[in-house]
Design a protein around this motif. Structure first.
Motif, PDB file in Angstrom:
ATOM      1  N   ALA A 117     -70.041  51.767 100.822  1.00 53.11           N
ATOM      2  CA  ALA A 117     -70.561  50.728 101.688  1.00 53.11           C
ATOM      3  C   ALA A 117     -70.156  50.818 103.161  1.00 53.11           C
ATOM      4  N   ILE A 118     -68.947  50.967 103.205  1.00 50.25           N
ATOM      5  CA  ILE A 118     -68.172  51.090 104.447  1.00 50.25           C
ATOM      6  C   ILE A 118     -68.653  52.139 105.036  1.00 50.25           C
ATOM      7  N   ASP A 119     -68.671  53.286 104.482  1.00 51.56           N
ATOM      8  CA  ASP A 119     -69.393  54.706 105.080  1.00 51.56           C
ATOM      9  C   ASP A 119     -70.761  54.332 105.585  1.00 51.56           C
ATOM     10  N   GLN A 126     -62.481  54.274 109.709  1.00 51.41           N
ATOM     11  CA  GLN A 126     -61.887  54.228 111.082  1.00 51.41           C
ATOM     12  C   GLN A 126     -62.864  53.386 111.985  1.00 51.41           C
ATOM     13  N   LYS A 127     -63.973  53.915 112.238  1.00 53.55           N
ATOM     14  CA  LYS A 127     -64.863  53.307 112.914  1.00 53.55           C
ATOM     15  C   LYS A 127     -65.072  51.687 112.678  1.00 53.55           C
ATOM     16  N   PHE A 128     -65.210  51.331 111.673  1.00 50.24           N
ATOM     17  CA  PHE A 128     -65.146  50.062 111.113  1.00 50.24           C
ATOM     18  C   PHE A 128     -64.058  49.218 111.592  1.00 50.24           C
ATOM     19  N   GLN A 129     -62.823  49.645 111.454  1.00 53.60           N
ATOM     20  CA  GLN A 129     -61.605  49.095 111.822  1.00 53.60           C
ATOM     21  C   GLN A 129     -61.661  49.170 113.449  1.00 53.60           C
ATOM     22  N   GLU A 130     -61.911  49.924 113.952  1.00 52.12           N
ATOM     23  CA  GLU A 130     -61.892  49.941 115.556  1.00 52.12           C
ATOM     24  C   GLU A 130     -63.054  48.854 115.984  1.00 52.12           C
ATOM     25  N   ASP A 131     -64.467  48.833 115.493  1.00 51.97           N
ATOM     26  CA  ASP A 131     -65.326  48.027 115.639  1.00 51.97           C
ATOM     27  C   ASP A 131     -64.978  46.486 115.356  1.00 51.97           C
ATOM     28  N   PHE A 132     -64.313  46.248 114.324  1.00 52.94           N
ATOM     29  CA  PHE A 132     -63.796  44.932 113.920  1.00 52.94           C
ATOM     30  C   PHE A 132     -62.683  44.544 114.879  1.00 52.94           C
ATOM     31  N   GLU A 133     -61.914  45.268 115.220  1.00 50.13           N
ATOM     32  CA  GLU A 133     -60.850  45.007 116.141  1.00 50.13           C
ATOM     33  C   GLU A 133     -61.507  44.507 117.496  1.00 50.13           C
ATOM     34  N   VAL A 149     -71.402  40.254 103.877  1.00 46.47           N
ATOM     35  CA  VAL A 149     -72.050  40.944 102.627  1.00 46.47           C
ATOM     36  C   VAL A 149     -73.292  40.192 101.921  1.00 46.47           C
ATOM     37  N   THR A 150     -74.252  40.986 101.719  1.00 57.11           N
ATOM     38  CA  THR A 150     -75.504  40.721 101.263  1.00 57.11           C
ATOM     39  C   THR A 150     -75.650  40.642  99.651  1.00 57.11           C
ATOM     40  N   ARG A 151     -76.581  40.237  99.029  1.00 56.97           N
ATOM     41  CA  ARG A 151     -76.493  40.470  97.582  1.00 56.97           C
ATOM     42  C   ARG A 151     -76.797  41.679  97.247  1.00 56.97           C
ATOM     43  N   ASP A 152     -77.366  42.493  98.229  1.00 56.56           N
ATOM     44  CA  ASP A 152     -77.701  44.153  98.209  1.00 56.56           C
ATOM     45  C   ASP A 152     -76.299  44.974  98.240  1.00 56.56           C
ATOM     46  N   GLY A 153     -75.238  44.310  98.782  1.00 58.36           N
ATOM     47  CA  GLY A 153     -73.909  44.964  98.949  1.00 58.36           C
ATOM     48  C   GLY A 153     -74.135  45.511 100.543  1.00 58.36           C
ATOM     49  N   LYS A 154     -74.893  45.095 101.370  1.00 56.52           N
ATOM     50  CA  LYS A 154     -75.043  45.473 102.718  1.00 56.52           C
ATOM     51  C   LYS A 154     -73.970  44.579 103.586  1.00 56.52           C
ATOM     52  N   LEU A 155     -73.169  45.640 104.416  1.00 63.27           N
ATOM     53  CA  LEU A 155     -71.955  45.024 105.225  1.00 63.27           C
ATOM     54  C   LEU A 155     -72.345  44.818 106.735  1.00 63.27           C
ATOM     55  N   ALA A 156     -71.843  44.096 107.336  1.00 64.52           N
ATOM     56  CA  ALA A 156     -71.992  43.737 108.674  1.00 64.52           C
ATOM     57  C   ALA A 156     -70.952  43.028 109.295  1.00 64.52           C
ATOM     58  N   ILE A 157     -70.540  43.405 110.623  1.00 61.37           N
ATOM     59  CA  ILE A 157     -69.471  42.721 111.454  1.00 61.37           C
ATOM     60  C   ILE A 157     -69.987  41.374 112.029  1.00 61.37           C
ATOM     61  N   GLU A 158     -69.376  40.369 111.997  1.00 58.62           N
ATOM     62  CA  GLU A 158     -69.913  39.155 112.649  1.00 58.62           C
ATOM     63  C   GLU A 158     -68.772  38.343 113.162  1.00 58.62           C
ATOM     64  N   ALA A 159     -68.740  38.051 114.525  1.00 55.91           N
ATOM     65  CA  ALA A 159     -67.631  37.111 114.812  1.00 55.91           C
ATOM     66  C   ALA A 159     -68.325  35.452 115.101  1.00 55.91           C
ATOM     67  N   ARG A 160     -67.260  34.670 115.147  1.00 58.23           N
ATOM     68  CA  ARG A 160     -67.868  33.008 115.114  1.00 58.23           C
ATOM     69  C   ARG A 160     -66.718  32.354 115.737  1.00 58.23           C
TER      70      ARG A 160
END
Ligand code: MN3
Length: 222
Positions: A117-119, A126-133, A149-160
């Motif tokens: 899912a990360i891929d 690596q790209k995930f960690q760069e984007d998260f930082e 994470v959605t019920r379908d297992g989809k991942l997204a980065i979000e700040a609050r």
């Protein structure tokens, strides 16, 4: 005569919410996170969120009986007198409970369906960690950066900001990092970017994988 230190600790305020003990020693992440920061963060700051939450719901038995994720998803329906406390302390309790859970010694690497899912959704580790930082560096003042994470297992980065969480939209959090200065100031002072980079060494990917499996099964709560 009372001996200093011999008196029993005052009982915690009665209420439905509890602070779980840290599942590892406070020294587990030295030097990425120092032990004093871990102790103050868990024993005092997280405890304060739990205590304030219990005080807030004391005279609202209908709210006290609700699971925390439901309270947060239905904030506009909550009694106005306690809504801000539910948002800040309820969000704080949920965020920190998740935070201690996704950390742990012997972090390893993402595996199985989580790694896939990360891929697929985040362009690889690596790209995930760069984007998260980068998302974490962009948060103005205090807040959090999450992977939802959605019920379908989809991942997204979000700040609050503050102690807000995607749970407030009825969604689920896979992991998140605390960007309040209390999470890193003793070791890093104002160098949040260094903390964001070092934090990866504290993540326990087996536990994150368990949360991912729970999300797909519909059993992930906070
Ligand atoms: Mn914190």
């Amino acid at each position: 005569m009372l001996v200093a230190g011999a008196a029993p600790a005052p009982p915690p305020p009665l209420g439905p919410f509890r602070l779980e003990p840290l599942p590892y020693p406070t020294t587990s992440f030295v030097p990425a996170i120092d032990a004093i920061t871990m102790q103050i963060h868990h024993d005092r700051l997280h405890q304060a969120y739990v205590s304030n939450l219990n005080v807030a719901v004391k005279d609202h038995s209908n709210v006290a009986a609700m699971p925390l994720q439901d309270i947060l998803a239905r904030l506009p329906e909550m009694p106005e007198a306690i809504r801000t406390t539910l948002r800040n302390s309820g969000g704080g309790h949920a965020n920190h409970t998740m935070f201690w859970q996704v950390m742990g010694p012997h972090g390893g690497k993402p595996g199985g369906t989580l790694a896939a899912a990360i891929d697929r959704d985040l362009g690889g580790l690596q790209k995930f960690q760069e984007d998260f930082e980068a998302a974490g560096r962009r948060v103005f003042a205090a807040g959090w950066v999450f992977v939802t994470v959605t019920r379908d297992g989809k991942l997204a980065i979000e700040a609050r900001p503050n102690q807000d969480t995607p749970l407030m939209d009825g969604r689920r959090v896979l992991l998140g990092n605390d960007l309040w200065e209390h999470a890193y100031y003793l070791t890093y002072q104002n160098r949040r970017a260094e903390y964001l980079k070092a934090w990866w060494s504290t993540v326990n990917w087996a536990k994150v994988g368990d949360r991912y499996a729970a999300a797909e099964a519909g059993t992930l709560t906070i």
